[in-house]
Scaffold this motif. Structure first.
Motif, mmCIF file in Angstrom:
data_model
loop_
_atom_site.group_PDB
_atom_site.id
_atom_site.type_symbol
_atom_site.label_atom_id
_atom_site.label_comp_id
_atom_site.label_asym_id
_atom_site.label_seq_id
_atom_site.Cartn_x
_atom_site.Cartn_y
_atom_site.Cartn_z
ATOM 1 N N GLN A 25 0.846 -1.175 0.000
ATOM 2 C CA GLN A 25 0.000 0.000 0.000
ATOM 3 C C GLN A 25 0.889 1.235 0.000
ATOM 4 N N GLY A 26 0.756 2.111 -0.975
ATOM 5 C CA GLY A 26 1.575 3.322 -1.081
ATOM 6 C C GLY A 26 0.757 4.551 -0.774
ATOM 7 N N ARG A 27 1.355 5.670 -1.040
ATOM 8 C CA ARG A 27 0.644 6.923 -0.837
ATOM 9 C C ARG A 27 -0.425 7.097 -1.893
ATOM 10 N N LYS A 28 -1.468 7.778 -1.502
ATOM 11 C CA LYS A 28 -2.514 8.083 -2.455
ATOM 12 C C LYS A 28 -1.994 9.164 -3.398
ATOM 13 N N ARG A 29 -2.158 8.979 -4.671
ATOM 14 C CA ARG A 29 -1.648 9.912 -5.647
ATOM 15 C C ARG A 29 -2.455 11.209 -5.594
ATOM 16 N N ARG A 30 -1.777 12.310 -5.454
ATOM 17 C CA ARG A 30 -2.407 13.624 -5.350
ATOM 18 C C ARG A 30 -2.605 14.172 -6.750
ATOM 19 N N VAL A 31 -3.743 14.724 -7.021
ATOM 20 C CA VAL A 31 -4.026 15.355 -8.305
ATOM 21 C C VAL A 31 -4.046 16.855 -8.075
ATOM 22 N N TRP A 32 -3.201 17.579 -8.796
ATOM 23 C CA TRP A 32 -3.072 19.014 -8.654
ATOM 24 C C TRP A 32 -3.829 19.703 -9.792
ATOM 25 N N SER A 33 -4.591 20.714 -9.452
ATOM 26 C CA SER A 33 -5.276 21.473 -10.504
ATOM 27 C C SER A 33 -4.250 22.398 -11.173
ATOM 28 N N ASP A 34 -4.609 22.909 -12.349
ATOM 29 C CA ASP A 34 -3.699 23.800 -13.061
ATOM 30 C C ASP A 34 -3.428 25.075 -12.256
ATOM 31 N N GLU A 35 -4.427 25.578 -11.567
ATOM 32 C CA GLU A 35 -4.258 26.777 -10.748
ATOM 33 C C GLU A 35 -3.297 26.514 -9.586
ATOM 34 N N GLU A 36 -3.415 25.332 -8.953
ATOM 35 C CA GLU A 36 -2.498 24.982 -7.860
ATOM 36 C C GLU A 36 -1.073 24.884 -8.377
ATOM 37 N N LYS A 37 -0.908 24.284 -9.546
ATOM 38 C CA LYS A 37 0.427 24.156 -10.129
ATOM 39 C C LYS A 37 1.019 25.534 -10.412
ATOM 40 N N ARG A 38 0.216 26.448 -10.965
ATOM 41 C CA ARG A 38 0.699 27.807 -11.237
ATOM 42 C C ARG A 38 1.086 28.515 -9.942
ATOM 43 N N ALA A 39 0.267 28.356 -8.908
ATOM 44 C CA ALA A 39 0.542 29.007 -7.625
ATOM 45 C C ALA A 39 1.827 28.471 -6.999
ATOM 46 N N LEU A 62 8.810 16.809 -9.311
ATOM 47 C CA LEU A 62 7.519 17.120 -9.920
ATOM 48 C C LEU A 62 7.374 18.631 -10.129
ATOM 49 N N VAL A 63 7.805 19.409 -9.124
ATOM 50 C CA VAL A 63 7.728 20.865 -9.245
ATOM 51 C C VAL A 63 8.658 21.348 -10.360
ATOM 52 N N PHE A 64 9.847 20.748 -10.466
ATOM 53 C CA PHE A 64 10.748 21.115 -11.565
ATOM 54 C C PHE A 64 10.115 20.785 -12.926
ATOM 55 N N THR A 65 9.388 19.694 -13.004
ATOM 56 C CA THR A 65 8.694 19.335 -14.247
ATOM 57 C C THR A 65 7.648 20.394 -14.581
ATOM 58 N N TRP A 66 6.916 20.849 -13.572
ATOM 59 C CA TRP A 66 5.919 21.889 -13.809
ATOM 60 C C TRP A 66 6.585 23.186 -14.265
ATOM 61 N N LEU A 67 7.748 23.500 -13.701
ATOM 62 C CA LEU A 67 8.442 24.732 -14.076
ATOM 63 C C LEU A 67 8.882 24.716 -15.537
#
Length: 117
Positions: free
Chosen positions: A3-17, A42-47
């Protein structure tokens, strides 16, 4: 199955913020990622994604600052060197007495008589 962590889904607005917070001077990407419990990679990928990266065009725009023009004043006089109160006295027997700063002349005279005796 593990059992692992539940995968978090980020909205586009959250990613921009989140990406915008990485542009603050003195703040690292890893600090922002920890704040949101996200992986730093993951944050570097968003950047790298132009949809979420902070607007670099806004960074390049200059802003005007208020300026006040005042009459020119005369050049200040050069500072005179501070006069240092320092006395050096060579005593009998090869001893040297150095006194710096303010002193009481009578106390100094008594000290010299005591050291010379």
């Amino acid at each position: 199955m593990a059992q692992g962590r539940k995968r978090r889904v980020w909205s586009d607005e959250e990613k921009r913020a989140i990406c915008a917070q990485t542009r603050v001077p003195g703040v690292s990407v890893s600090q922002v990622a920890r704040r949101y419990n996200a992986n730093t990679n993951l944050v570097f990928t968003w950047l790298r994604d132009p949809r979420f990266a902070p607007d670099k065009a806004a960074e390049g725009t200059g802003t005007f600052l208020p300026v006040e023009i005042v009459a020119e004043r005369g050049c200040p006089e050069p500072a005179t060197p501070a006069i240092e109160n320092r006395i050096e006295i060579d005593l009998a027997g090869g001893h040297r007495l150095r006194v710096s700063g303010p002193y009481d002349p009578e106390a100094l005279a008594r000290l010299i008589r005591g050291l010379s005796a």
